[in-house]
Design a protein around this motif. Structure first.
Motif, mmCIF file in Angstrom:
data_model
loop_
_atom_site.group_PDB
_atom_site.id
_atom_site.type_symbol
_atom_site.label_atom_id
_atom_site.label_comp_id
_atom_site.label_asym_id
_atom_site.label_seq_id
_atom_site.Cartn_x
_atom_site.Cartn_y
_atom_site.Cartn_z
ATOM 1 N N ARG A 50 48.997 49.608 5.682
ATOM 2 C CA ARG A 50 49.301 50.500 6.803
ATOM 3 C C ARG A 50 50.663 50.108 7.367
ATOM 4 N N TYR B 111 52.609 48.645 10.081
ATOM 5 C CA TYR B 111 52.275 47.655 11.095
ATOM 6 C C TYR B 111 53.232 47.794 12.280
ATOM 7 N N ASP C 12 51.757 48.967 15.654
ATOM 8 C CA ASP C 12 50.403 49.489 15.566
ATOM 9 C C ASP C 12 49.474 48.450 16.221
ATOM 10 N N ALA C 13 48.243 48.836 16.471
ATOM 11 C CA ALA C 13 47.255 47.911 17.027
ATOM 12 C C ALA C 13 46.882 46.851 16.000
ATOM 13 N N ASP C 14 46.419 45.705 16.487
ATOM 14 C CA ASP C 14 45.904 44.697 15.567
ATOM 15 C C ASP C 14 44.691 45.279 14.853
ATOM 16 N N ALA C 15 44.462 44.839 13.629
ATOM 17 C CA ALA C 15 43.338 45.393 12.878
ATOM 18 C C ALA C 15 42.858 44.402 11.839
ATOM 19 N N ARG D 35 39.849 47.402 8.235
ATOM 20 C CA ARG D 35 40.420 48.541 8.954
ATOM 21 C C ARG D 35 41.778 48.924 8.356
ATOM 22 N N VAL E 24 46.734 52.702 12.428
ATOM 23 C CA VAL E 24 45.412 52.610 13.034
ATOM 24 C C VAL E 24 45.351 53.343 14.378
ATOM 25 N N ASP E 25 46.338 53.108 15.197
ATOM 26 C CA ASP E 25 46.359 53.648 16.553
ATOM 27 C C ASP E 25 47.103 54.997 16.560
ATOM 28 N N ALA E 26 46.372 56.069 16.912
ATOM 29 C CA ALA E 26 46.930 57.418 16.822
ATOM 30 C C ALA E 26 48.151 57.578 17.725
ATOM 31 N N ASP E 27 48.123 56.923 18.853
ATOM 32 C CA ASP E 27 49.249 57.052 19.764
ATOM 33 C C ASP E 27 50.493 56.379 19.182
ATOM 34 N N ALA E 28 50.264 55.215 18.614
ATOM 35 C CA ALA E 28 51.386 54.511 17.975
ATOM 36 C C ALA E 28 51.940 55.365 16.843
#
Lengths: 353, 353, 353, 353
Positions: free
Chosen positions: B151, B153, B160-163, B167, B179-183
């Motif tokens: 993904r 990062y 992006d969010a930690d995952a 994930r 991972v994070d839609a806003d990011a």
């Protein structure tokens, strides 16, 4: 078969930490080169523990016996085999089944079905970097016109001052290779403190090479970055590498990351070196610059949870042995040696010599 | 000769960005494996520009023609050659002597004495990652029990969010793997903004592999880190790599950096994964995790100072062409492909299969 | 860099005839194999001069010291380095510039610019076959189910009787490995006569392997014939090789040269073995059979015309030293060892194990 | 993975006889070399069947498409991929389970578990020598100062006249490369007679190289003999090789087998060439000379006993297809090409260029 390295220059290493000996066979060295054995010994001494309170108490002088390939003091052109006897081995210090966290003990056990020498990490020991330093010391001498040096960039959370590549190369000659004397003092303290606390610290090493002409390295699988990173991750404890501005480049814009040029009297000058002297895997004529992250020594005195493989039971164990509270200082000459080997391989093998 | 990769599985790539075709010959593939060509095409499509406003306007469908090694839909055990024709080449877009800053143009010119195809970077173009994605798509299928995903990062300074690795692997299936839609939204904006400003942005890709058993990788020169980093630095624009906590490990103490273990019902559980599933270069049974830094695309619309090699004069030039304002999204499947190739090589070659 | 051999199993040899030591590092050996060191010593003794009047007077016991890779008597899976010290070196026997006809002296001088160790052929000496025999002895033990043996097929113009592969393998256990006792006697006489006449004789060695399953070997560059011939021509003095009926096949018709088959109870039986157990470079399940031509020892006592390189003048010289009047008997275990290494490499590396 | 050859120059071949295409990727070619494509086509035509009554009726023009590595008519320094489409494939001519005696059918079936393309020998077909001839044609041009040629030394039991290496090289230009016109006529008759009798004949090819300087080749595993024999046994149907006087050397005495020397005006002259220009694996400055034994084509019209693998039953079968009654004439340019590749590799890789 991870023990054989190189394309044109080849190095085949062997040995276990508490076995009879460790060593390396170098092939592809050009003939007729007079090896300065004093310079070799100086490089070996930089890596050897040498009785420093900052390093392991294991007393290995790392004397090198050359078995072949050297004739009348000069390279013969034939395979050069160098052997280093293990003199201060204490195999009894190590248990067979209680695997040490952070070490290769568990994966090695799984890989070799329990048949590998487990004592002190066996073949996976950092001790195997001694033959690399020998090989690199020879390579350094052969790389006429190229100067290689490294320094401690960061240790135990303490950063050295920023420094141009020329300054990095100079600093490598220091007994404790750090540009800023105050930072050096604090780093040493961090090591001693970790030692006192039965813990360990890691750091970052910065390495530079001056005098590499444009055109070394191959596109793709033998790019300078591919070759150098492959070598650096052969050094136990290295967990990251970045060239030029590295991870910081990820946050820059293209315009800022590019190294613009101008011509002057038939010579190309770069206006920055964000890319560490390498574009598309090939040297561009600027100094090569890279940094490697070195994790803290996994052997620590504190109690840790781990597994006794003979019973497949959880055990709490503390691992003594003689170990370095920080391998970063001793890894500096290893990083330089690794780069020297890579560059000599490119020198010998490329269109552009 | 950086075009041949591998020990037991081998890949030999060829081609130029604006030449007739690009491709790869894979050897060492086991026989009798039915290749899911739809899955291969999906992987190819992930890397292909595909008309997205986030990518280059060059319209390449990247259709793969398999010339050999596949018989009745299954691998024959013999060399598998796959060719991708260049259909939307526009060689006229490129000048011969005015080298583009940040690109391999200058070092390639020096290395090959001006004989290499300069158009669009020639052999050094990112276009050569298409055959890698093909090869990786085949490798992924063969690695039964292993799941690989990556993904974005970080991109244009946005994280992006930690995952967890699981994930990360899931996210790789997304059209924009974050991972994070806003990011994700903000990253896309950053790309469009860079495009509008005739500039470019870079980022960091995180890749993970689940299901790798303990025991893959060899000590030293064929460590997992050595092999994977060597492959990753073959991807144009990659300038850094770190495994597990990577550079952050340099600031940790040994006790904190170690991944302690406990045994439960005959299975070893790790209490952390700071080392990215690798100790001493060998897999320990945990998920593999690493991150690569991708520099921003060097081709930018702004004026830059560079050199006209035909006259050895400084010139100010702006480089148009069709290019990606950010190669990070398209590099995600390339990173996965590279890891798949490395892991299949280990699977086929090690004691521990 | 002709000193590194192998694909999956690798051997890196080193050493000079009158230097400190010779040896080999083997990598890729599977772990957990108990090496029968007595069997190894027996193989070494077969090649060692051993005081026979048929061989050189140089008294080398060829004791092997294993420096690494063996742990508690078993292979560790890590590189196994074996060293043999040169104990009865007499470097003074050799001149530097007067090149010996038939030896590598002149080409080596040209290749290495005069820097190679010239004493007794240096690195090019037949003495370097001792590490090969060591390596082959280990390989032989690991090749369970495969029996390898060789015999003197012809020596000094005297032929041994025809023999099936099984008989060849049996004969290899003889002190003088010849099937027909009368031929053996006459061959020995030929050697002694050559010795008395200060001349030397050559011969042909036939080697066979029983128990090789169908499917070993790769098409083209790693065919069994390619691999075995590459190894055999590494043995000094070998100047020809033929598989199965070899050169005689050139005079046969296709129908006569084909090995026809029939099936019986699920097993394929061949009605002849003209092709030495190999079709298209891959084993077919029949015994492997090949023969190598060994030229007579170039060192002879008679006067010869040659060149003194220091003055570039013609000189007439007689070369004493201690040498074998015939290397064929001592080459028999070397040929077997070479085949064992090739077969173990195929065993470890192929789809078909 | 027998499809990749070379050390510094590398060739990666691919393809099946009745698949889409065959080809080769060459890497390590120096940049800036203008390839004479007419000369390449002439070499390809020498190997192509070309409608001769002496050869197969398969009509392949063997047109080469170069996909990469050639820019403006010159080598770019990057991988050169050449593809030859199969145009006159008739896959229906071949049965899947009834293995042809003398062919690789059975071992290939065993090796690849029945998944390999069986049609016309698949990847193991002599058709794969077409890319080798292409590669060799390029290599020949690059080897300035070296002349390579071969002739039919023996065919169907008929010997050509003895000839000096210079004469051998000259003869290679003939449409039917035989020195003695009468022998040539009788050889052609032997082929036509074998064809009429639905049988086939074999022979011996002699190859020579003029102009190779002293010092090419490495001791042991990369000796000239090792490299050349490894290449020659990659050519389907080759079953023997000998250098210089080869097997005849086995019957000579040392004094007779040695090539004595004298110096004249600073140049070394040899008084004979029994060793084919090679001592200790390294060229000595004399012409290289070797001979390879080519077995008769295994495909013959007569009925043969063989096995139907689908039922594991003995069957009697006659194999039609289109085949050569003798591959020796078409193998001549293949032998030359193989030698050219080996010599270019040595030229590019050795100390002595």
């Amino acid at each position: 078969m991870g023990n054989i390295w190189g394309t044109r220059l080849k190095a085949a290493i062997f040995g276990e930490s508490h076995g009879a000996a460790i060593g390396v066979t170098l092939s592809g060295l050009p003939p007729g080169f007079e090896i300065d054995m004093d310079a070799v010994r100086r490089e070996m001494a930089r890596r050897a523990p040498g009785g420093s309170p900052l390093a392991t108490a294991r007393g290995e002088s790392d004397d090198v016996e050359i078995l072949s390939g050297l004739f009348e003091g000069k390279t013969a052109g034939t395979p050069l085999c160098a052997v280093i006897r293990n003199r201060d081995a204490r195999p009894g210090d190590y248990g067979r089944y209680v695997v040490r966290p952070g070490h290769a003990d568990l994966p090695v056990y799984r890989k070799y079905g329990g048949y590998a020498d487990y004592r002190g990490g066996g073949h996976s020991s950092g001790r195997l970097t001694a033959p690399l330093v020998f090989a690199g010391a020879v390579a350094k001498q052969m790389l006429r016109g190229v100067s290689i040096g490294a320094r401690i960039y960061r240790l135990g959370g303490i950063s050295d001052a920023d420094a141009e590549p020329e300054r990095v190369v100079e600093a490598s000659a220091l007994e404790f290779p750090v540009v800023d004397a105050d930072a050096a003092r604090r780093m040493k303290d961090a090591i001693l403190k970790a030692k006192a606390g039965r813990d360990s610290v890691g750091g970052v090493i910065e390495c530079a090479a001056l005098g590499v002409p444009a055109g070394w390295g191959d596109p793709f699988f033998n790019s300078i970055e591919s070759a150098v990173s492959g070598m650096m991750f052969s050094i136990p404890a290295v967990k990251g590498i970045e060239f030029g501005d590295g991870f910081a480049l990820a946050d820059m814009t293209g315009l800022a990351a590019n190294d613009q040029m101008r011509a002057e009297d038939g010579v190309i000058h770069f206006m920055s070196n964000h890319n560490g002297g390498i574009n598309g895997g090939i040297s561009n004529g600027q100094p090569l610059v890279f940094r490697v992250a070195v994790r803290p020594t996994p052997t620590v005195g504190a109690e840790q949870s781990t597994v006794d493989l003979s019973k497949m039971e959880t055990v709490t164990a503390s691992f003594g042995g003689r170990h370095d509270p920080c391998v970063v200082p001793r890894a500096v000459p290893v990083v330089e040696a690794g780069l020297a080997l890579c560059l000599l391989d490119f020198f010998l093998g490329g269109w552009k010599k």
